[in-house]
Scaffold this active site. Structure first.
Site: not given
Ligand code: PRF
Length: 376
Positions: A92, A95-96, A194, A221, A271, A340
């Protein structure tokens, strides 16, 4: 990366497919265990491979950039070599995590300014340096730098936020094309849809993403404060627009019920921290329902942890023993619960795939949700 769509359920949008990367193949639908900082918490690679049968795991740019940092990752030869996980990895984009973990974060057109949640040091993420960082981490699939709009955002904010994500996506694509993997295998970039809970924004976002013709696409999002029904509605709408011949990844979702509902609506990759995070809090998923291992109820239940389970921990240990480990805060309890729950999630994905291929997915899904989500 390459994707082969192998089967589509005749009665729903559910699909079975195959993702092919330079680190091996992934059968979809698939759940990716979360290995935030270069480890799936409390779980060995051998267990991930041989017992859980994970096919791809997730890492986080935010955490790996802060620790161990890019110099160490580069010296190691990338995250695969550093961790000894030689199968596919997805990262990832950060940003999140900047928005959920960092302090004093500030969003500008240029990028995201933030202070580390570890030592308060200042950092700046841009679409460009987030591509560079993910090149160095070396994941097979890397994610665009986006703003995850909260599920409760008003229309004006959601629209502005989406427009920023769209401009950032163009910058990500430009930088990604100008650079290459430093380790000699190929990496691919997934854009992220998004648009919050607003159908016109989601439609526009999906059309914009589809036009980039990436090798796979993500839906972000969602599961961020909106009602569950809205989430399903947005998934359905977005999947009408995203290309059918490319994998679709729903980010950070969810419960077994959420995942099966999303598979029925055409999602291929997932995930979530639920199996590991909730597992470490004593929550155990089974085909007959959810057990809380801190509960007195299991005190003298010496039956196997999960008679339907596929993991070695399910037959080796009893409910009473796991309850004892949680009661005494023994580290082994966290390990057993994590193994588990991940094995349960991966088995659920294999069964979903079998039922898609057999053509009776929706009926199986309805029965399974009813049983799995019951509280024991
Ligand atoms: N953007 C990014 N990672 C994420 C999300 C997102 O919107 C979400 C939202 N459920 C989880 N991980 N880059």
């Amino acid at each position: 990366m390459n994707f082969q769509l192998q089967h589509t359920d005749p009665k729903s949008k559910a699909r079975a497919g195959l993702i092919i990367t330079d680190h091996g193949q992934v059968e979809t639908p698939i759940f990716m265990p979360v290995g935030t900082a270069g480890s799936v918490k409390a779980v060995h690679i051998t267990e991930l491979k041989n017992d859980i049968k994970a096919q791809i795991i997730l890492g986080n740019t935010y955490h790996l950039y802060l620790r161990p940092g890019l110099e160490i990752l580069r010296q190691a030869g990338g995250l695969h070599k550093f961790t000894s996980w030689d199968k596919p990895i997805l990262t990832d984009s950060g940003g999140f995590q900047v928005f959920s973990l960092a302090e004093n974060r500030k969003l500008t057109e240029e990028g995201a300014l933030f202070q580390s949640h570890i030592d308060g040091s200042r950092h700046f993420f841009t679409p460009e340096n987030v591509m560079d960082i993910q090149r160095i981490i070396g994941a097979d699939i890397i994610m665009a730098f986006d703003e995850c709009t909260p599920g409760t955002a008003d229309y004006t904010y959601a629209k502005k936020s989406l427009e920023l994500t769209e401009r950032w996506l163009d910058r990500c694509i430009t930088r990604f094309r100008e650079t290459e993997c430093p380790y000699g295998y190929s990496q691919t970039l997934f854009p992220i849809v998004q648009g919050c809970v607003y159908p016109d924004l989601r439609r526009r976002a999906a059309e914009n993403v589809a036009a980039k013709e990436a090798e796979g696409n993500a839906i972000g999002g969602l599961a961020v404060g909106e009602p569950t029904e809205k989430m399903y509605e947005m998934i359905e709408l977005v999947n009408e627009i995203l290309p059918k011949d490319k994998p679709r990844y729903l980010m950070g979702v969810g419960t077994p019920a959420n995942i099966l509902e999303a598979i029925e609506r055409g999602v291929d990759m997932f995930d979530c921290i639920i199996p590991t995070h909730n597992g470490r809090n004593g929550q155990i998923f089974t085909k007959n329902g959810i057990m809380n291992m801190r509960n007195e109820r299991w005190k003298n239940d010496f039956s196997p942890l999960d008679e339907n389970g596929t993991s070695f921990v399910d037959s080796l240990y009893s409910k009473a023993y796991l309850r004892h480990l949680f009661n005494t805060k023994e580290i082994l309890g966290l390990q057993i619960a994590s193994v588990h729950n991940l094995a349960f999630y991966l088995q659920l994905m294999r069964e979903a795939r079998e039922h898609i291929i057999a053509g009776d997915f929706s009926r199986w899904k309805n029965d399974t949700i009813e049983n799995v989500m019951r509280r024991l």
